[in-house]
Design an enzyme around this catalytic site. Structure first.
Site, PDB file in Angstrom:
ATOM      1  N   GLY A  10      42.294 -21.667  46.827  1.00 31.85           N
ATOM      2  CA  GLY A  10      42.201 -20.971  45.538  1.00 31.85           C
ATOM      3  C   GLY A  10      43.068 -21.557  44.438  1.00 31.85           C
ATOM      4  N   ALA A  11      43.555 -22.775  44.628  1.00 28.84           N
ATOM      5  CA  ALA A  11      44.497 -23.348  43.643  1.00 28.84           C
ATOM      6  C   ALA A  11      43.883 -23.539  42.260  1.00 28.84           C
ATOM      7  CB  ALA A  11      45.048 -24.673  44.151  1.00 28.84           C
ATOM      8  N   GLY A  13      42.173 -21.189  40.880  1.00 30.28           N
ATOM      9  CA  GLY A  13      42.038 -19.836  40.318  1.00 30.28           C
ATOM     10  C   GLY A  13      43.354 -19.339  39.739  1.00 30.28           C
ATOM     11  N   THR A  15      45.414 -16.591  40.583  1.00 29.95           N
ATOM     12  CA  THR A  15      46.478 -16.282  41.536  1.00 29.95           C
ATOM     13  C   THR A  15      46.884 -17.534  42.309  1.00 29.95           C
ATOM     14  OG1 THR A  15      45.437 -14.111  41.745  1.00 29.95           O
ATOM     15  CG2 THR A  15      47.068 -14.686  43.409  1.00 29.95           C
ATOM     16  N   GLY A  16      45.879 -18.301  42.720  1.00 32.07           N
ATOM     17  CA  GLY A  16      46.143 -19.513  43.500  1.00 32.07           C
ATOM     18  C   GLY A  16      46.984 -20.518  42.726  1.00 32.07           C
ATOM     19  N   LYS A  42      34.817 -30.966  40.633  1.00 29.62           N
ATOM     20  CA  LYS A  42      35.274 -30.241  39.438  1.00 29.62           C
ATOM     21  C   LYS A  42      36.491 -30.934  38.828  1.00 29.62           C
ATOM     22  CE  LYS A  42      34.323 -25.325  40.058  1.00 29.62           C
ATOM     23  NZ  LYS A  42      34.974 -24.043  40.325  1.00 29.62           N
ATOM     24  N   LYS A 127      38.667  -6.304  51.442  1.00 25.73           N
ATOM     25  CA  LYS A 127      40.052  -6.715  51.758  1.00 25.73           C
ATOM     26  C   LYS A 127      40.496  -5.998  53.027  1.00 25.73           C
ATOM     27  CE  LYS A 127      41.806  -7.487  47.027  1.00 25.73           C
ATOM     28  NZ  LYS A 127      42.053  -8.903  46.863  1.00 25.73           N
TER      29      LYS A 127
HETATM   30  N1  LIG Z   1      46.697  -7.513  40.259  1.00 22.83           N
HETATM   31  C1  LIG Z   1      45.884  -7.776  39.271  1.00 22.83           C
HETATM   32  O1  LIG Z   1      46.069  -7.332  38.125  1.00 22.83           O
HETATM   33  C2  LIG Z   1      44.709  -8.677  39.542  1.00 22.83           C
HETATM   34  C3  LIG Z   1      43.929  -9.191  38.504  1.00 22.83           C
HETATM   35  C4  LIG Z   1      42.869 -10.032  38.820  1.00 22.83           C
HETATM   36  C5  LIG Z   1      42.632 -10.360  40.157  1.00 22.83           C
HETATM   37  N2  LIG Z   1      43.400  -9.823  41.126  1.00 22.83           N
HETATM   38  C6  LIG Z   1      43.188 -10.126  42.568  1.00 22.83           C
HETATM   39  O2  LIG Z   1      43.532 -11.475  42.782  1.00 22.83           O
HETATM   40  C7  LIG Z   1      42.656 -12.029  43.750  1.00 22.83           C
HETATM   41  C8  LIG Z   1      42.314 -13.447  43.311  1.00 22.83           C
HETATM   42  O3  LIG Z   1      41.615 -13.348  42.096  1.00 22.83           O
HETATM   43  P1  LIG Z   1      41.707 -14.459  40.988  1.00 22.83           P
HETATM   44  O4  LIG Z   1      41.271 -13.826  39.710  1.00 22.83           O
HETATM   45  O5  LIG Z   1      43.016 -15.145  41.062  1.00 22.83           O
HETATM   46  O6  LIG Z   1      40.568 -15.437  41.517  1.00 22.83           O
HETATM   47  P2  LIG Z   1      39.840 -16.618  40.717  1.00 22.83           P
HETATM   48  O7  LIG Z   1      40.637 -16.994  39.520  1.00 22.83           O
HETATM   49  O8  LIG Z   1      38.411 -16.237  40.532  1.00 22.83           O
HETATM   50  O9  LIG Z   1      39.930 -17.826  41.743  1.00 22.83           O
HETATM   51  C9  LIG Z   1      39.293 -17.795  42.989  1.00 22.83           C
HETATM   52  C10 LIG Z   1      39.602 -19.065  43.739  1.00 22.83           C
HETATM   53  O10 LIG Z   1      38.969 -18.997  45.016  1.00 22.83           O
HETATM   54  C11 LIG Z   1      38.277 -20.230  45.244  1.00 22.83           C
HETATM   55  N3  LIG Z   1      37.135 -19.989  46.125  1.00 22.83           N
HETATM   56  C12 LIG Z   1      36.176 -19.043  45.984  1.00 22.83           C
HETATM   57  N4  LIG Z   1      35.303 -19.125  47.003  1.00 22.83           N
HETATM   58  C13 LIG Z   1      35.728 -20.145  47.800  1.00 22.83           C
HETATM   59  C14 LIG Z   1      35.242 -20.713  49.005  1.00 22.83           C
HETATM   60  N5  LIG Z   1      34.137 -20.253  49.606  1.00 22.83           N
HETATM   61  N6  LIG Z   1      35.917 -21.749  49.544  1.00 22.83           N
HETATM   62  C15 LIG Z   1      37.033 -22.225  48.948  1.00 22.83           C
HETATM   63  N7  LIG Z   1      37.549 -21.734  47.795  1.00 22.83           N
HETATM   64  C16 LIG Z   1      36.896 -20.697  47.239  1.00 22.83           C
HETATM   65  C17 LIG Z   1      37.861 -20.687  43.856  1.00 22.83           C
HETATM   66  O11 LIG Z   1      37.632 -22.073  43.909  1.00 22.83           O
HETATM   67  P3  LIG Z   1      36.465 -22.833  43.086  1.00 22.83           P
HETATM   68  O12 LIG Z   1      37.197 -23.775  42.184  1.00 22.83           O
HETATM   69  O13 LIG Z   1      35.716 -23.509  44.166  1.00 22.83           O
HETATM   70  O14 LIG Z   1      35.657 -21.798  42.363  1.00 22.83           O
HETATM   71  C18 LIG Z   1      39.097 -20.329  43.059  1.00 22.83           C
HETATM   72  O15 LIG Z   1      40.084 -21.332  43.186  1.00 22.83           O
HETATM   73  C19 LIG Z   1      41.435 -11.113  43.821  1.00 22.83           C
HETATM   74  O16 LIG Z   1      41.260 -10.710  45.132  1.00 22.83           O
HETATM   75  C20 LIG Z   1      41.741  -9.919  42.959  1.00 22.83           C
HETATM   76  O17 LIG Z   1      41.637  -8.718  43.676  1.00 22.83           O
HETATM   77  C21 LIG Z   1      44.432  -9.005  40.847  1.00 22.83           C
END
Ligand SMILES: NC(=O)c1ccc[n+]([C@@H]2O[C@H](COP(=O)([O-])OP(=O)(O)OC[C@H]3O[C@@H](n4cnc5c(N)ncnc54)[C@H](OP(=O)(O)O)[C@@H]3O)[C@@H](O)[C@H]2O)c1
Length: 323
Positions: A10-11, A13, A15-16, A42, A127
Site C-alpha cells: 500500500g505504499a 496509498g 496510509t501506506g 504506475k 476488517k
Molecule cells: N482514520 C481515518 O480517518 C481514515 C481515512 C481514510 C482511510 N482510512 C483507512 O485507511 C485504510 C487505508 O486506506 P487509504 O485511504 O490509505 O488507502 P488508499 O490510499 O486507497 O491506498 C490503498 C493502497 O492499497 C494498494 N492495493 C489495493 N489493492 C491491492 C492489491 N490487490 N494488491 C496490492 N496492493 C493493493 C493500492 O495500490 P495501487 O497503487 O496498486 O492502487 C494502494 O497503495 C482503509 O482501510 C481505511 O479504512 C482511515
C-alpha cells in the site's frame, strides 16, 4: 541489531505512504514493497523503485504458493490496503503464516469502535473478518487504529481559504451538542507510530490506538476561529437527525449496494453515529475494548498537535488527501 525485514503493501496509498515514511525515518527497518501486477508500471511505483526501494510483485488473487515464496524471509508484513479491498488480505495472511512471518499488521488504521457495531458498510465488517482469520491461523498480529485523520477533521471558513486542503466543502456541521471528543491523528504521524509499535513485544497480539489530540468539534471550531480570525456559520444536527440519516443511508445501501455513492453515504453516516452519538472513538472506548494506548507506550514521541496542523493549513501548507 540487524534491521527488521518488512514487506509493506500500500505504499502508493495515503496510509501506506505515511507508514513507508515512518519506517524509513525510524532507520531500524529493511523495507520492501508489495505491488500488484497491474500497478507495476504506475509512475508512483516507478518513483519508489527509483528511490531504491525493492519492489516485490505479487497477486493476491493468484496461487497462495507464489505468495508463500514471495513472503519467505520477512519478519513483518504490514498491509495498508484500501477500505474496499480488505478481504484480499485473507490470502496474504494465509501465505504469511505458511512463510513463517513473525508478525502481521493488517489494515486497521480506522476509528475505535466495537466489533460489529460500526459495521461501517463493507469495510468494518471485512476488517473484522480478517482479524478473526488471523486469530484462527494463530499468526502473530497487531491491530492499530488511529481515530480520524486531522486532514478530514477541520471546518471550512467563510472566506474559502482552507477549501484547497479538504475534500469536504463546506464542512461546518456540529453534531449533537459538539461536545463529543474524538481521537485524532495526523496522517503523517501514522507511520511514526507504526514504526514504534511494529517491533514492540508489548504490542504482539494486541490492539493499539494512536492519537495526536483528543478534541471535540466545539474545541476544533473554536481553535479555527481564533487562529483564522473568521467566524464560522455553524450548522447543527441533532442525535435524531444523525440516527435518521444513518437509517436512510442503510435503506439506500440495501436497495443498491453497488452504488459507490450509497456506500460512501453509509460510511459517513455510520462514522458520525459512532463518533458523535455512541462516542466510541475515545480513550475510554478503546480501553473498554482492551486496546493499549500508543501515547502511554511511547511517551517520548510527541505527535503533531492539532493546533499546529491547523496553522499549516491556514499558511497554505495543507494537502488535500483526495485532491
Ligand atoms: N482514520 C481515518 O480517518 C481514515 C481515512 C481514510 C482511510 N482510512 C483507512 O485507511 C485504510 C487505508 O486506506 P487509504 O485511504 O490509505 O488507502 P488508499 O490510499 O486507497 O491506498 C490503498 C493502497 O492499497 C494498494 N492495493 C489495493 N489493492 C491491492 C492489491 N490487490 N494488491 C496490492 N496492493 C493493493 C493500492 O495500490 P495501487 O497503487 O496498486 O492502487 C494502494 O497503495 C482503509 O482501510 C481505511 O479504512 C482511515
Amino acid at each position: 541489531m540487524s534491521p527488521v525485514k518488512v514487506l509493506l503493501l500500500g505504499a502508493t496509498g495515503h496510509t501506506g505512504r505515511s507508514i513507508l515514511d515512518g519506517l524509513t525515518e525510524n532507520g531500524n527497518y529493511s523495507i520492501e514493497l508489495f505491488v500488484r501486477p497491474s500497478s507495476v508500471e504506475k509512475p508512483a511505483v516507478k518513483d519508489l523503485a527509483q528511490n531504491g526501494l525493492p519492489i516485490r510483485v505479487g497477486d493476491l488473487d493468484g496461487p497462495v504458493e507464489d505468495l508463500v515464496y514471495l513472503l519467505s524471509g520477512f519478519d513483518l508484513v504490514i498491509s495498508a490496503i484500501d477500505a474496499l479491498s480488505q478481504l484480499a488480505q485473507i490470502t496474504l495472511a494465509k501465505a504469511a503464516k505458511e512463510a513463517g512471518v513473525g508478525r502481521f499488521i493488517p489494515c486497521g488504521f480506522t476509528i475505535v469502535c466495537p466489533p460489529g457495531c460500526y459495521a461501517v458498510a463493507r469495510s468494518g465488517k471485512t476488517k473484522e473478518e480478517v482479524y478473526q482469520y488471523l486469530k484462527e491461523l494463530r499468526l502473530p498480529f497487531t491491530i492499530i487504529d488511529v481515530g480520524y485523520w486531522y486532514q478530514l477533521s477541520f471546518p471550512t471558513l467563510p472566506s474559502g481559504r482552507v477549501d484547497y486542503a479538504t475534500p469536504l466543502v463546506p464542512n461546518v456541521t456540529i453534531h449533537n451538542d459538539g461536545l463529543a471528543t474524538n481521537l485524532l491523528t495526523d496522517l503523517r504521524d501514522i507511520g511514526r507510530f507504526v514504526a514504534r509499535i511494529a517491533t514492540d513485544n508489548r504490542t504482539l497480539n494486541q490492539y493499539v490506538y494512536t492519537y495526536g489530540d483528543l478534541l471535540s468539534e466545539m474545541e476544533i471550531f473554536g481553535m479555527m476561529e481564533e487562529i483564522s480570525g473568521e467566524k464560522i456559520e455553524r450548522r447543527s444536527v441533532s442525535t435524531q437527525e444523525i440516527e435518521s440519516a444513518m437509517q436512510r443511508a442503510q435503506d439506500a445501501y440495501s436497495v443498491d449496494s453497488k452504488s459507490m455513492g450509497n456506500l460512501f453515504a453509509l460510511y459517513v453516516a455510520q462514522y458520525n453515529y459512532s463518533k458523535y452519538v455512541r462516542c466510541d472513538n475515545t480513550p475510554q472506548g478503546a480501553e473498554a475494548l482492551g486496546y493499549l494506548s500508543a501515547r502511554e507506550l511511547y511517551p517520548e514521541f510527541q505527535p503533531t498537535k492539532f493546533v499546529d496542523f491547523l496553522k499549516e493549513v491556514l499558511d497554505g501548507k495543507g494537502v488535500n488527501p483526495y485532491a
